[in-house]
Design a protein around this motif. Structure first.
Motif, short mmCIF file in Angstrom:
data_model
loop_
_atom_site.label_atom_id
_atom_site.label_comp_id
_atom_site.label_asym_id
_atom_site.label_seq_id
_atom_site.Cartn_x
_atom_site.Cartn_y
_atom_site.Cartn_z
N ASP A 209 0.85 -1.18 0.00
CA ASP A 209 0.00 0.00 0.00
C ASP A 209 0.90 1.25 0.00
OD1 ASP A 209 -1.68 2.09 0.57
OD2 ASP A 209 -2.75 1.05 2.19
N PRO A 210 0.74 2.12 -0.99
CA PRO A 210 1.63 3.30 -1.05
C PRO A 210 1.58 4.15 0.22
CG PRO A 210 0.34 3.12 -3.07
CD PRO A 210 -0.18 2.06 -2.15
N LYS A 211 0.47 4.05 0.95
CA LYS A 211 0.41 4.81 2.22
C LYS A 211 1.48 4.29 3.18
CE LYS A 211 -4.52 5.89 2.46
NZ LYS A 211 -5.22 4.76 1.85
N ARG A 212 1.65 2.97 3.15
CA ARG A 212 2.66 2.34 4.00
C ARG A 212 4.06 2.79 3.57
NH1 ARG A 212 3.38 -2.75 6.92
NH2 ARG A 212 5.28 -3.66 6.10
N SER A 213 4.27 2.83 2.25
CA SER A 213 5.57 3.27 1.74
C SER A 213 5.84 4.71 2.15
CB SER A 213 5.63 3.20 0.21
OG SER A 213 5.21 1.96 -0.26
N ALA A 214 4.81 5.56 1.98
CA ALA A 214 5.00 6.98 2.32
C ALA A 214 5.35 7.12 3.80
CB ALA A 214 3.74 7.76 1.97
N LEU A 256 17.46 19.68 -6.74
CA LEU A 256 16.68 19.35 -5.54
C LEU A 256 17.28 20.04 -4.32
CD1 LEU A 256 16.08 15.52 -6.16
CD2 LEU A 256 14.35 17.33 -6.22
N VAL A 257 18.60 19.97 -4.22
CA VAL A 257 19.27 20.61 -3.08
C VAL A 257 18.97 22.11 -3.08
CG1 VAL A 257 21.56 21.23 -2.17
CG2 VAL A 257 21.09 18.86 -2.85
N ALA A 258 18.99 22.72 -4.25
CA ALA A 258 18.69 24.17 -4.34
C ALA A 258 17.25 24.44 -3.89
CB ALA A 258 18.93 24.65 -5.78
N ASP A 259 16.33 23.59 -4.32
CA ASP A 259 14.91 23.76 -3.98
C ASP A 259 14.64 23.61 -2.48
OD1 ASP A 259 13.90 24.23 -6.40
OD2 ASP A 259 12.45 22.58 -6.34
N TYR A 260 15.39 22.73 -1.85
CA TYR A 260 15.14 22.45 -0.43
C TYR A 260 16.01 23.31 0.48
CZ TYR A 260 11.77 18.87 -1.38
OH TYR A 260 10.64 18.23 -1.79
N LEU A 268 11.33 17.25 2.96
CA LEU A 268 11.88 16.37 1.92
C LEU A 268 11.21 15.00 1.95
CD1 LEU A 268 14.26 15.84 -0.20
CD2 LEU A 268 15.52 14.88 1.73
N LYS A 269 11.06 14.46 3.14
CA LYS A 269 10.51 13.10 3.28
C LYS A 269 9.03 13.07 2.90
CE LYS A 269 12.69 12.32 7.46
NZ LYS A 269 13.13 11.48 8.58
N LYS A 270 8.32 14.10 3.31
CA LYS A 270 6.89 14.16 2.99
C LYS A 270 6.72 14.23 1.46
CE LYS A 270 2.90 17.14 3.77
NZ LYS A 270 3.03 17.84 2.49
N ASP A 271 7.49 15.10 0.83
CA ASP A 271 7.38 15.26 -0.63
C ASP A 271 7.79 13.98 -1.35
OD1 ASP A 271 6.63 17.79 -0.04
OD2 ASP A 271 8.46 18.77 -0.79
N LEU A 272 8.84 13.35 -0.88
CA LEU A 272 9.28 12.12 -1.55
C LEU A 272 8.21 11.02 -1.43
CD1 LEU A 272 11.29 10.45 -3.15
CD2 LEU A 272 12.53 9.96 -1.03
N GLY A 273 7.55 10.97 -0.28
CA GLY A 273 6.44 10.02 -0.11
C GLY A 273 5.38 10.25 -1.18
N PHE A 276 6.71 9.24 -4.68
CA PHE A 276 6.69 7.79 -4.84
C PHE A 276 5.27 7.29 -5.09
CE2 PHE A 276 6.12 3.51 -3.15
CZ PHE A 276 7.01 2.82 -3.96
N THR A 277 4.32 7.80 -4.30
CA THR A 277 2.92 7.38 -4.44
C THR A 277 2.41 7.67 -5.85
OG1 THR A 277 2.57 7.80 -2.11
CG2 THR A 277 0.60 7.64 -3.46
N GLU A 278 2.73 8.83 -6.33
CA GLU A 278 2.27 9.22 -7.67
C GLU A 278 2.89 8.33 -8.75
OE1 GLU A 278 2.59 13.38 -9.80
OE2 GLU A 278 1.84 13.50 -7.74
N TRP A 279 4.14 7.97 -8.53
CA TRP A 279 4.83 7.12 -9.51
C TRP A 279 4.31 5.68 -9.45
CZ3 TRP A 279 8.04 2.88 -8.44
CH2 TRP A 279 8.63 2.31 -9.58
N VAL A 280 4.11 5.18 -8.23
CA VAL A 280 3.83 3.74 -8.10
C VAL A 280 2.35 3.40 -8.37
CG1 VAL A 280 3.24 3.41 -5.63
CG2 VAL A 280 4.74 1.76 -6.79
N THR A 281 1.45 4.36 -8.17
CA THR A 281 0.02 4.04 -8.30
C THR A 281 -0.33 3.47 -9.68
OG1 THR A 281 -0.46 5.63 -6.58
CG2 THR A 281 -2.32 4.95 -7.96
N PRO A 282 0.04 4.13 -10.77
CA PRO A 282 -0.27 3.53 -12.08
C PRO A 282 0.49 2.21 -12.33
CG PRO A 282 0.98 5.58 -12.35
CD PRO A 282 0.61 5.49 -10.92
N VAL A 283 1.68 2.08 -11.74
CA VAL A 283 2.42 0.81 -11.88
C VAL A 283 1.59 -0.32 -11.26
CG1 VAL A 283 4.50 -0.48 -11.23
CG2 VAL A 283 4.70 1.92 -11.92
#
Ligand code: AQP
Length: 329
Positions: A209-214, A256-260, A268-273, A276-283
């Motif tokens: 479940d992507p929620k778990r991954s996030a 990314l470093v410049a943006d953060y 950073l962790k919240k955004d990466l979650g 990932f969710t956006e990437w993995v959902t259609p997969v």
């Protein structure tokens, strides 16, 4: 077109982010300009005990993930290792060529056997030799893998060299194809060891479940200090997250470093979650579609096995002939 071969184990069912970023992503890219052979290595899976029902299901789940991640069966040859008996046959030849001491030096065996709770089988010990056969059967130029496979590739080259010098040129010497930035994705809870299915906790699975991954990403171990910087040695946790972020979005680590700049680890962790969710959902949706039609999936694999066998049978026959076996008519 140069030949490429690689394989992935069906043992866990779900691939993890390390498998994808270290290996499968390169498989997808390489299929465009290469004659690519990709297999689900079920023979390797039984080096540790497997439940038959689970193995059968996980083999199909693995093939479905490869398709969902972008392997195109019209471009690449996608097959299941046990469908091509030449793997086991050449594996035996390679075992007879390998020194006991040479096999004993494989560090992955040392790690895996140390972690193993049940008694360790001989198959786990000889697994890199079967892997050499997998590669040599197809006369592969390149083998796209993660850093953890480098030593096995060296063994493959040594065995090919030994066979060629003993019996005459038969095998091409394969080169590892390792993409530096993503060659080793680290565990989120212990960013000094590789992300691995055998060490649960800090592993992000593609089919969970992507929620778990996030959540796992949000609770990833980061480093002391506050600044978001790429520094693999002093900030392994943050650097690992930046590597994953960059690979999933195609953005450079620098941008990314410049943006953060001025933001915290939590952002950073919240955004990466979310990334990932956006990437993995259609997969995940595509995996489900493939698994809803097992008959079609099995047909794709049967077609792949047929193409793989054409190449593998030719190599095995030439090998047997060189060795001095009487070839069957
Ligand atoms: N953490 C990783 N970073 C980069 N690449 C990785 N690979 C595995 N882990 C990482 C690459 O994935 C491909 C398939 O590996 P495999 O079939 O050997 O998978 P595995 O060994 O079952 O996966 P694990 O999680 O690594 O299992 P354990 O812990 O049992 O060894 C390979 O190309 C590999 O390099």
């Amino acid at each position: 077109r140069p030949r490429v071969l690689s394989g992935i184990q069906p043992t866990a069912g779900s691939f993890h982010l390390g498998n994808y970023l270290g290996a499968v992503r390169q498989w997808v890219a390489l299929q465009e300009a290469h004659d690519a052979f990709y297999c689900v290595v079920d023979l390797h899976a039984i080096t540790v005990e497997q439940d038959p029902k689970v193995l059968r299901q996980n083999t199909r789940v693995s093939a479905a993930q490869l398709l969902a991640l972008g392997i195109d069966p019209d471009r690449a040859t996608l097959f299941v290792q046990s469908h091509v008996p030449e793997h086991a046959q050449l594996g035996w030849v390679m075992q007879c060529l390998t020194g006991f001491g040479e096999a004993s030096r494989m560090t992955q065996f040392k790690d895996k056997s140390a972690r193993q709770e049940q008694s360790v089988g001989v198959g786990l010990f000889t697994y890199p030799i079967l892997q050499a056969a997998d590669i040599l059967l197809y006369q592969a130029h390149y083998v796209p893998v993660g850093e953890d496979q480098r030593q096995h590739l060296e063994l493959t080259r040594d065995l090919a060299t030994r066979f060629n010098s003993r019996y005459g040129k038969t095998f091409r010497l394969p080169e590892p194809y390792i993409v530096k930035d993503t060659a080793k994705i680290f565990d989120l809870q212990d960013p000094t060891s590789k992300m691995s299915k055998s060490v649960p906790g800090g592993v992000v699975e593609l089919l969970e479940d992507p929620k778990r991954s996030a959540k796992k990403i949000r609770s990833a171990v980061t480093d002391t200090g506050r600044e978001i910087l790429f520094d693999a040695e002093n900030k392994p946790g943050v650097s690992n997250l930046l590597t994953i972020y960059s690979a999933l979005t195609g953005r450079t680590v620098e941008s990314l470093v410049a943006d953060y700049d001025g933001k915290g680890y939590g952002d950073l962790k919240k955004d990466l979650g979310e990334v990932f969710t956006e990437w993995v959902t259609p997969v995940q949706q595509r995996v489900k579609t493939y698994l809803d039609d097992v008959a079609s999936l099995d047909k794709i694999l049967a077609r792949g096995a047929e193409r793989a066998r054409e190449v593998a049978a030719g190599t095995l026959r030439r090998t047997y002939d060189k060795i001095g076996f009487v070839l069957p008519e």
